[in-house]
Design a protein around this motif. Sequence first.
Motif, PDB file in Angstrom:
ATOM      1  N   ARG A 262       0.876  -1.231  -0.136  1.00 53.23           N
ATOM      2  CA  ARG A 262      -0.208  -0.303   0.055  1.00 53.23           C
ATOM      3  C   ARG A 262       0.703   0.896  -0.109  1.00 53.23           C
ATOM      4  NH1 ARG A 262      -2.358  -4.470  -0.475  1.00 53.23           N
ATOM      5  NH2 ARG A 262      -4.206  -4.180  -0.410  1.00 53.23           N
ATOM      6  N   THR A 263       1.876   1.395   0.793  1.00 52.73           N
ATOM      7  CA  THR A 263       2.678   2.462   1.141  1.00 52.73           C
ATOM      8  C   THR A 263       3.722   2.851  -0.412  1.00 52.73           C
ATOM      9  OG1 THR A 263       4.780   1.073   2.103  1.00 52.73           O
ATOM     10  CG2 THR A 263       3.178   2.927   3.175  1.00 52.73           C
ATOM     11  N   LEU A 264       4.420   1.679  -0.846  1.00 54.71           N
ATOM     12  CA  LEU A 264       4.766   1.458  -2.350  1.00 54.71           C
ATOM     13  C   LEU A 264       4.127   1.665  -3.337  1.00 54.71           C
ATOM     14  CD1 LEU A 264       6.969  -1.620  -1.185  1.00 54.71           C
ATOM     15  CD2 LEU A 264       7.671   0.629  -1.521  1.00 54.71           C
ATOM     16  N   SER A 265       2.803   1.833  -3.420  1.00 53.94           N
ATOM     17  CA  SER A 265       1.544   1.918  -4.800  1.00 53.94           C
ATOM     18  C   SER A 265       0.859   3.192  -4.981  1.00 53.94           C
ATOM     19  CB  SER A 265       0.355   1.316  -4.167  1.00 53.94           C
ATOM     20  OG  SER A 265      -0.115   1.601  -3.240  1.00 53.94           O
ATOM     21  N   SER A 266       1.703   3.917  -3.043  1.00 52.52           N
ATOM     22  CA  SER A 266       1.089   5.619  -3.379  1.00 52.52           C
ATOM     23  C   SER A 266       2.069   6.268  -4.160  1.00 52.52           C
ATOM     24  CB  SER A 266       1.186   5.868  -1.469  1.00 52.52           C
ATOM     25  OG  SER A 266       2.657   5.537  -1.729  1.00 52.52           O
ATOM     26  N   SER A 267       1.438   7.576  -4.333  1.00 55.50           N
ATOM     27  CA  SER A 267       1.256   8.516  -5.229  1.00 55.50           C
ATOM     28  C   SER A 267       3.197   9.582  -5.192  1.00 55.50           C
ATOM     29  CB  SER A 267       0.744   9.989  -5.249  1.00 55.50           C
ATOM     30  OG  SER A 267      -0.078  10.441  -4.574  1.00 55.50           O
TER      31      SER A 267
END
Length: 548
Positions: A262-267
């Motif tokens: 989730r954190t790695l997929s953030s913008s």
Amino acid sequence: MALHTAGLIVMVGFYLLVMAIGIWASVKSKRMEKSSLSGQMEVSFLANRRVTLAVGVFTMTATWVGGAFIIGVAETVYDPTKGLVWALIPLQMSLSFIIGGLFFAKPMRDKKYITMMDPFQEKYGKKLTGLLAVVPFISEVMWVPVTLISLGVTVSVFSDLPLSLSTWISAAVAILYTVLGGLYSVAFTDVIQLTLVFCSLWLCAPFVLASDVYSDLSLTVFNHTYQEPWLGRLDPDNMWRWIDNFLAMSVGNLAFQDFHQRTLSSSSTSTARMMCFIAAGVVLVLGIPPVLIGAVAASTDWNMTSYGSPSPYERGEAAMVLPIVLLHLTPTAVFVVGMGAIAGAAMSSTDSCLLAATSIFTTNIYKLIRNQVSDRELQWVIRITILVVGIGGTSLTYLDSRVLAFWILSSDLTYTIMLPQLICVLFIRISNSYGATAGYIVAFVMRVLCGEPVFSLPAVLRFPDGTVEDGVYIQRWPFKTICMLSSLLSIVAISCMASLLFNKGILPENWDVFKVKAWGGLSPPEGAPESDNDNEIVASEPMLNSKC
């Protein structure tokens, strides 16, 4: 329980709604693959790093607040052998998100990793990382039955089918849905999931509290009425076990791929951190209704309900107490809406762990076996892995039907084995492949020797003050934390020792299989060029600059 036609219809409707959104998102994902300059892995597993703050909060929260969270909390509060003091999952999740946002989100997102194992691959190389990746992969597989049991419970209540058959039916639906798309599908269905869960829980809770078949909660919280007080009891003998489980279920979650995905997929990095902090508050709010429902169940005179005697606990149906309460203490419409939404939520949570397990296997294990992989082959590997993980995880439900049992076990693995590894690779500069190998072996051997009743592993390493229950030795010391700290100390100590031995010339250089001396005490990524600048091969800027 009899067949509940209306409930089945509504539940199928929720399933179709979530699947329709998943299909729409998967189509969007495929279009992005064609137009994006990023690799297929980044698009499939990280939604091309375009997840906004709003969607990020939804998907971060919904990944953990699924059917297992809701049903598990209610079950534990209701269980007369446990109670509220053992049902602190909302608090544990909140604490996990806060720590993750403060310390882990930034170094991982800044480096633009694809999985949580990528910093290991940078620092230790592909082969050792492939070995280490087995643990988080197994943890994700063990997370599958957590969500599937809750799905099976819902189907069982509606259809009057056995729990095992209901679980397999739910697994088939979840696997089919997950194969359809990547993280885009997961993220957008999580938005629907969390909305349904929030609305249904806060719709059902007032109706449950309005029923007249239970005693005053302020009295039953401390007094024995129909069963033990729902507050629970924490005996001095169990204090260390409670602390051990609390740490494993909170800090241990930071070594799950689900969190980092989730954190790695953030913008952006700031978005990654902010979504953690907001989700920490949302998860506490969503934990209140299942606590209240479990408390009502513990305070209910079941003779006054259509369920009758004996109680769900005495019938061995404690894991189904939340749907049972909704069925017998609320109007039919409320029950149908509540259970249908929870079923949809549980299905959406299942795809998260299937995708997390698949991303680790595909990126850090399969690509180690096959260096050259075509896009078509990669697509089939992802599909087959989802199928195998789904079937394997569903099979584990035969070992234990309690929702929280596998949650605790999966967190146990990540806490004792992977958390110290992750801390060292991100924050302790001196850590190297020798230390990582030693820490892995120490944690694994110690944890196996401590025993595990669910898998019938006897406790060979017995700490003092243990007890025997039903012929099984129960550890009372915080053995999980002891295993974790032993691994952490082993990584640092062996890394420091190896660095000294090779850099001081005490051991010959040709014995240095991990090239510690050549790389200034750090293990290089495989195939990396020679360099005099240590910073070029460090996975991230270390917070702790340890030197030996």
